[in-house]
Design an enzyme around this catalytic site. Sequence first.
Site, mmCIF file in Angstrom:
data_model
loop_
_atom_site.group_PDB
_atom_site.id
_atom_site.type_symbol
_atom_site.label_atom_id
_atom_site.label_comp_id
_atom_site.label_asym_id
_atom_site.label_seq_id
_atom_site.Cartn_x
_atom_site.Cartn_y
_atom_site.Cartn_z
ATOM 1 N N LEU A 118 0.845 -1.192 0.000
ATOM 2 C CA LEU A 118 0.000 0.000 0.000
ATOM 3 C C LEU A 118 0.886 1.249 0.000
ATOM 4 O O LEU A 118 1.897 1.274 0.672
ATOM 5 C CB LEU A 118 -0.872 0.030 1.259
ATOM 6 C CG LEU A 118 -1.741 -1.207 1.513
ATOM 7 C CD1 LEU A 118 -2.476 -1.078 2.837
ATOM 8 C CD2 LEU A 118 -2.717 -1.437 0.384
ATOM 9 N N TRP A 119 0.512 2.294 -0.712
ATOM 10 C CA TRP A 119 -0.471 2.336 -1.768
ATOM 11 C C TRP A 119 0.198 2.093 -3.106
ATOM 12 O O TRP A 119 1.375 2.378 -3.287
ATOM 13 C CB TRP A 119 -1.156 3.687 -1.782
ATOM 14 C CG TRP A 119 -1.995 3.992 -0.588
ATOM 15 C CD1 TRP A 119 -2.843 3.136 0.064
ATOM 16 C CD2 TRP A 119 -2.082 5.238 0.107
ATOM 17 N NE1 TRP A 119 -3.472 3.771 1.101
ATOM 18 C CE2 TRP A 119 -3.018 5.067 1.163
ATOM 19 C CE3 TRP A 119 -1.479 6.473 -0.069
ATOM 20 C CZ2 TRP A 119 -3.343 6.085 2.028
ATOM 21 C CZ3 TRP A 119 -1.801 7.487 0.805
ATOM 22 C CH2 TRP A 119 -2.735 7.288 1.835
ATOM 23 N N VAL A 122 2.024 5.097 -4.891
ATOM 24 C CA VAL A 122 3.139 5.759 -4.213
ATOM 25 C C VAL A 122 4.179 4.728 -3.788
ATOM 26 O O VAL A 122 5.287 4.675 -4.313
ATOM 27 C CB VAL A 122 2.645 6.561 -2.986
ATOM 28 C CG1 VAL A 122 3.810 7.278 -2.300
ATOM 29 C CG2 VAL A 122 1.561 7.561 -3.375
ATOM 30 N N CYS A 123 3.789 3.875 -2.851
ATOM 31 C CA CYS A 123 4.741 2.954 -2.232
ATOM 32 C C CYS A 123 5.124 1.781 -3.121
ATOM 33 O O CYS A 123 6.123 1.102 -2.852
ATOM 34 C CB CYS A 123 4.176 2.443 -0.914
ATOM 35 S SG CYS A 123 3.678 3.764 0.206
ATOM 36 N N ILE A 124 4.352 1.524 -4.187
ATOM 37 C CA ILE A 124 4.709 0.462 -5.126
ATOM 38 C C ILE A 124 5.311 1.045 -6.399
ATOM 39 O O ILE A 124 6.311 0.538 -6.919
ATOM 40 C CB ILE A 124 3.500 -0.430 -5.440
ATOM 41 C CG1 ILE A 124 2.925 -1.024 -4.146
ATOM 42 C CG2 ILE A 124 3.885 -1.559 -6.396
ATOM 43 C CD1 ILE A 124 3.909 -1.851 -3.333
#
Length: 217
Positions: A118-119, A122-124
């Site tokens: 998540l999210w 952004v984080c992926i």
Amino acid sequence: MSIKATPTAGSKLLNPADHTLVMIDFQSQMAFATHSIDAVNLRNNAALVANAAAGFGVPTILTTVAEKSFSGPMFSEITDAFPGQKMLDRTSMNTWEDAAVIDRVNEIGKKRIVLSGLWTGVCIVGPALSAIDQGFEVFVIADACGDVSTEAHNRAMDRMVQAGAQPMTSLQYLLELQRDWARTDTYEMTTGIAKKFGGAYGLGVTYAKTMFGAHEG
């Protein structure tokens, strides 16, 4: 020139020894605003991925952001699969910009990176695009990711795929690691994970085995 088929797996398929799994920011604060996937499904899919990786011995990095001060602990469905494993807590939204995470990536030394978390946008996206830029082959488990809206999740997946990331699903990940029901050493583990976390497919496995003693092999 003729072409000849052989009974061998394609090089694009994953196996337990050829990749590092990175599970990112599966934390309460991040989950509250996740609306592209139901929270129950998200937790179930994350658990399926974690248990598959743990069962097949896939080197796995668990990382959080501001765990103590803001975002809360990682889902227990994930941490239970890796008892005693240290969380790598970050300040950076992009996991790939965290030195401790990259030290661990380099220590493991796999060319392939599988991401979930998540999210999505952004984080992926951050580590996916960064890893691709540095020559890694990246896979993203789409239904073990989530974002603030379906639009946000879908556009993030589009962006990563256009950059070269390969999308897959949580159940696909489990079954790709098994790939042959004749692999008896991991058969019971794989079907056990499927029965517990595999949704309707898992119900089907349970039914077939209970009612008819069925066996894929």
